[in-house]
Design a protein around this motif. Structure first.
Motif, PDB file in Angstrom:
ATOM      1  N   GLU A 218      45.559 103.798  33.595  1.00 22.67           N
ATOM      2  CA  GLU A 218      45.170 104.414  32.484  1.00 22.67           C
ATOM      3  C   GLU A 218      44.765 105.884  32.443  1.00 22.67           C
ATOM      4  N   ASP A 219      43.851 106.279  33.604  1.00 22.30           N
ATOM      5  CA  ASP A 219      43.429 107.806  33.734  1.00 22.30           C
ATOM      6  C   ASP A 219      44.719 108.690  34.172  1.00 22.30           C
ATOM      7  N   SER A 220      45.742 108.403  34.322  1.00 19.65           N
ATOM      8  CA  SER A 220      46.945 109.081  34.714  1.00 19.65           C
ATOM      9  C   SER A 220      47.641 109.986  33.524  1.00 19.65           C
ATOM     10  N   GLY A 221      47.479 109.433  32.179  1.00 21.37           N
ATOM     11  CA  GLY A 221      47.892 110.069  31.321  1.00 21.37           C
ATOM     12  C   GLY A 221      49.420 109.854  30.953  1.00 21.37           C
ATOM     13  N   ARG A 222      49.764 109.045  31.767  1.00 20.38           N
ATOM     14  CA  ARG A 222      51.384 108.928  31.728  1.00 20.38           C
ATOM     15  C   ARG A 222      51.874 107.555  31.079  1.00 20.38           C
ATOM     16  N   ALA A 223      53.092 107.843  30.429  1.00 21.54           N
ATOM     17  CA  ALA A 223      53.190 106.708  29.402  1.00 21.54           C
ATOM     18  C   ALA A 223      54.228 105.658  29.985  1.00 21.54           C
ATOM     19  N   ASP A 224      54.317 104.414  29.752  1.00 23.11           N
ATOM     20  CA  ASP A 224      55.089 103.459  30.146  1.00 23.11           C
ATOM     21  C   ASP A 224      56.583 103.733  30.434  1.00 23.11           C
ATOM     22  N   VAL A 225      57.212 103.447  31.197  1.00 23.03           N
ATOM     23  CA  VAL A 225      58.752 103.908  31.478  1.00 23.03           C
ATOM     24  C   VAL A 225      59.583 102.679  31.624  1.00 23.03           C
ATOM     25  N   GLN A 226      60.655 102.554  30.638  1.00 18.84           N
ATOM     26  CA  GLN A 226      61.446 101.618  30.653  1.00 18.84           C
ATOM     27  C   GLN A 226      62.546 101.654  31.728  1.00 18.84           C
ATOM     28  N   LEU A 227      62.911 100.621  32.364  1.00 13.71           N
ATOM     29  CA  LEU A 227      63.873 100.727  33.443  1.00 13.71           C
ATOM     30  C   LEU A 227      65.205  99.958  33.176  1.00 13.71           C
ATOM     31  N   GLY A 228      65.330  99.902  31.808  1.00 11.55           N
ATOM     32  CA  GLY A 228      66.834  99.456  31.734  1.00 11.55           C
ATOM     33  C   GLY A 228      67.073  97.874  31.672  1.00 11.55           C
TER      34      GLY A 228
ATOM     35  N   ILE B 128      70.403  87.932  44.615  1.00 13.00           N
ATOM     36  CA  ILE B 128      69.600  86.867  45.265  1.00 13.00           C
ATOM     37  C   ILE B 128      70.356  86.415  46.198  1.00 13.00           C
ATOM     38  N   ARG B 129      69.649  86.535  47.646  1.00 10.31           N
ATOM     39  CA  ARG B 129      70.138  85.692  48.605  1.00 10.31           C
ATOM     40  C   ARG B 129      69.428  84.441  48.831  1.00 10.31           C
ATOM     41  N   TYR B 130      70.103  83.430  48.768  1.00  5.78           N
ATOM     42  CA  TYR B 130      69.481  81.983  48.855  1.00  5.78           C
ATOM     43  C   TYR B 130      69.767  81.589  50.428  1.00  5.78           C
ATOM     44  N   ARG B 131      68.737  80.840  50.740  1.00  7.20           N
ATOM     45  CA  ARG B 131      68.610  80.040  51.974  1.00  7.20           C
ATOM     46  C   ARG B 131      69.938  78.942  51.695  1.00  7.20           C
ATOM     47  N   PRO B 132      70.552  79.104  52.679  1.00  5.66           N
ATOM     48  CA  PRO B 132      71.790  77.912  52.532  1.00  5.66           C
ATOM     49  C   PRO B 132      71.507  76.544  52.195  1.00  5.66           C
ATOM     50  N   GLY B 133      72.265  75.907  51.421  1.00  2.40           N
ATOM     51  CA  GLY B 133      72.122  74.466  51.061  1.00  2.40           C
ATOM     52  C   GLY B 133      70.760  74.480  50.095  1.00  2.40           C
ATOM     53  N   SER B 134      70.553  75.718  49.178  1.00  5.49           N
ATOM     54  CA  SER B 134      69.445  75.363  48.314  1.00  5.49           C
ATOM     55  C   SER B 134      69.474  76.492  47.336  1.00  5.49           C
ATOM     56  N   ARG B 135      68.488  76.580  46.516  1.00  5.65           N
ATOM     57  CA  ARG B 135      68.524  77.697  45.445  1.00  5.65           C
ATOM     58  C   ARG B 135      67.143  78.324  45.844  1.00  5.65           C
ATOM     59  N   HIS B 136      66.675  78.371  46.898  1.00  5.19           N
ATOM     60  CA  HIS B 136      65.270  79.107  47.392  1.00  5.19           C
ATOM     61  C   HIS B 136      65.665  80.406  48.013  1.00  5.19           C
ATOM     62  N   PRO B 137      65.041  81.492  47.235  1.00  4.88           N
ATOM     63  CA  PRO B 137      65.394  82.833  47.816  1.00  4.88           C
ATOM     64  C   PRO B 137      64.488  83.188  48.886  1.00  4.88           C
ATOM     65  N   VAL B 138      65.705  84.089  49.796  1.00  6.36           N
ATOM     66  CA  VAL B 138      65.178  84.508  50.833  1.00  6.36           C
ATOM     67  C   VAL B 138      64.719  86.059  50.611  1.00  6.36           C
ATOM     68  N   SER B 139      65.803  86.725  49.900  1.00  2.30           N
ATOM     69  CA  SER B 139      65.423  88.144  49.524  1.00  2.30           C
ATOM     70  C   SER B 139      66.302  88.587  48.402  1.00  2.30           C
ATOM     71  N   ALA B 140      66.164  89.636  47.723  1.00  2.00           N
ATOM     72  CA  ALA B 140      66.920  89.993  46.660  1.00  2.00           C
ATOM     73  C   ALA B 140      66.832  91.337  46.478  1.00  2.00           C
ATOM     74  N   VAL B 141      67.506  91.971  45.520  1.00  2.00           N
ATOM     75  CA  VAL B 141      67.679  93.299  45.275  1.00  2.00           C
ATOM     76  C   VAL B 141      67.696  93.412  43.607  1.00  2.00           C
ATOM     77  N   VAL B 142      66.813  94.054  42.931  1.00  2.00           N
ATOM     78  CA  VAL B 142      66.931  94.077  41.486  1.00  2.00           C
ATOM     79  C   VAL B 142      67.345  95.642  41.260  1.00  2.00           C
ATOM     80  N   HIS B 143      68.388  95.620  40.563  1.00  2.00           N
ATOM     81  CA  HIS B 143      68.799  97.126  40.195  1.00  2.00           C
ATOM     82  C   HIS B 143      68.567  97.348  38.833  1.00  2.00           C
ATOM     83  N   LEU B 144      67.744  98.650  38.651  1.00  2.00           N
ATOM     84  CA  LEU B 144      67.125  99.268  37.561  1.00  2.00           C
ATOM     85  C   LEU B 144      67.657 100.315  37.215  1.00  2.00           C
TER      86      LEU B 144
END
Length: 377
Positions: free
Chosen positions: A243-253, A259-275
């Motif tokens: 709040e004290d930064s004075g900066r407005a919120d920024v939308q990231l598209g 998502i890379r899942y553990r084989p044989g599951s839908r349990h995520p191991v890692s991911a990359v979110v493209h913004l």
């Protein structure tokens, strides 16, 4: 029969309808008002998830806390009759105290004298960033409104102590983080006959991401909900500064997630979110999963079989138990609920920590899942 009288909150000019503050405008049995907190260390040793909710038209208040350490999940749950004192956020051994609204909150679970190795904690959550609204959440089954929620999310630091299994965790602001979500509106609680809507409008699939991340100088929030075809019905990607930064919120598209899942599951191991920043510069939010806590085990989220939020358990009900998570097959229904993963995140050369909440069940064409039995190769 109890006498109908004003309650303490009726003294204040906060009414939004010609009703007492103890009465809800809606008569929907599924009306709710609740919160969830995530408290987690940056090394992946422990994930504490806790929350409290009231269900005015069901006359229920309940709360829960789960701690994942190693292959065990310790759970404390409590439920009681809702009273007129809506400022008292406590049920059994679990309590939440709003010390300074939107700034500081105290979270407590009293120890059980009969179980000295059971879960207890005394934590102060302190905001580091302003609370930010999440998109208005609406979900229908046919023409029936099943879910409508107003929500906000916030990140901060946590200090205090967690005790469990003879071990004591000392929480420090530099090594632990805390995120929280507040929501109210309507969402299903068990006990209602599904009727025609359940028979004729069963969804083919559901894909959900809810990702609050605390960095040293910013808070990033990403949300995406998609149906079986990949059609997005909820979307958010925003960067929030102190709040004290004075900066407005920024939308990231419009976020896209690999998502890379553990084989044989839908349990995520890692991911990359493209913004994408406002200048159309691509950004990558990297995700490394550290620890995981399925909300359908211990925390009362569907499709939990032993207890769910808003259900009447009788007056003064409480329950403590330990779940063995060493074998995923021991809790098969957890795969059809949402799991909250503590994670390490990277963005623009910075490292942050947060929650990668994910649920994917049924068909999801963008992920290559054909039906409810599909898993990653």
């Amino acid at each position: 029969m109890p006498v109908d009288r004003p309650v303490a909150l009726d003294e204040y000019p906060i009414h939004q309808a010609p009703l007492s503050m103890k009465h809800l405008v809606s008569g929907d049995r599924n009306a709710y008002d609740r919160c969830i907190f995530h408290v987690f260390d940056h090394a992946g040793r422990a994930v504490l998830i806790l929350g409290l909710g009231v269900y005015p038209n069901a006359g229920v208040i309940d709360a829960y806390a789960t701690l994942r350490i190693g292959d065990e999940l310790l759970a404390v749950r409590a439920s009681d009759a809702l009273t007129d004192d809506r400022m008292n956020l406590s049920v059994g051994p679990l309590s939440i105290v709003v010390d300074v609204p939107l700034k500081q909150i105290t979270l407590r679970c009293a120890p059980d004298s009969d179980d000295p190795h059971g879960l207890s904690y005394d934590i102060t959550w302190t905001a580091e960033f302003p609370a930010v609204w999440e998109p208005h959440h609406i979900q229908r089954r046919g023409d029936r409104l099943m879910l409508e929620g107003r929500r906000f999310v916030q990140a901060g630091n946590v200090t205090g102590t967690i005790r469990a299994k003879g071990e004591e965790f000392t929480l420090t602001a530099g090594e632990w983080s805390g995120t929280r979500d507040r929501s109210w509106g309507v969402r299903p609680i068990p006990g209602e006959e599904g009727g025609r809507a359940a028979e004729e409008y069963r969804p083919d699939g559901f894909h959900w991401l809810w990702i609050p991340v605390r960095f040293a100088d910013r808070f990033v929030m990403v949300i995406a909900q998609e149906d079986a075809d990949g059609h997005r019905t909820l979307n958010e990607a925003v960067q929030v500064f102190p709040e004290d930064s004075g900066r407005a919120d920024v939308q990231l598209g419009w976020p896209h997630t690999e998502i890379r899942y553990r084989p044989g599951s839908r349990h995520p191991v890692s991911a990359v979110v493209h913004l994408t920043d406002p200048s159309r510069k691509p950004l990558e939010l990297g995700v490394e999963i550290l620890n995981s806590s399925p909300l359908a085990v211990g925390a009362g989220y569907p499709p939990a079989g032993d207890w769910q939020h808003g259900t009447w358990q009788g007056r003064g009900w409480s329950d403590r138990r330990v779940y063995d998570l060493s074998h995923p097959a021991a809790h098969p229904m957890a795969a059809f609920g949402v799991t909250d993963h503590s994670a390490r995140f990277t963005l623009d050369g910075q490292t942050g920590h947060g929650i990668f909440e994910h649920g994917s069940f049924g068909r999801h064409d963008p992920s290559g899942f054909a039906d409810y039995s599909s898993v990653a190769p």
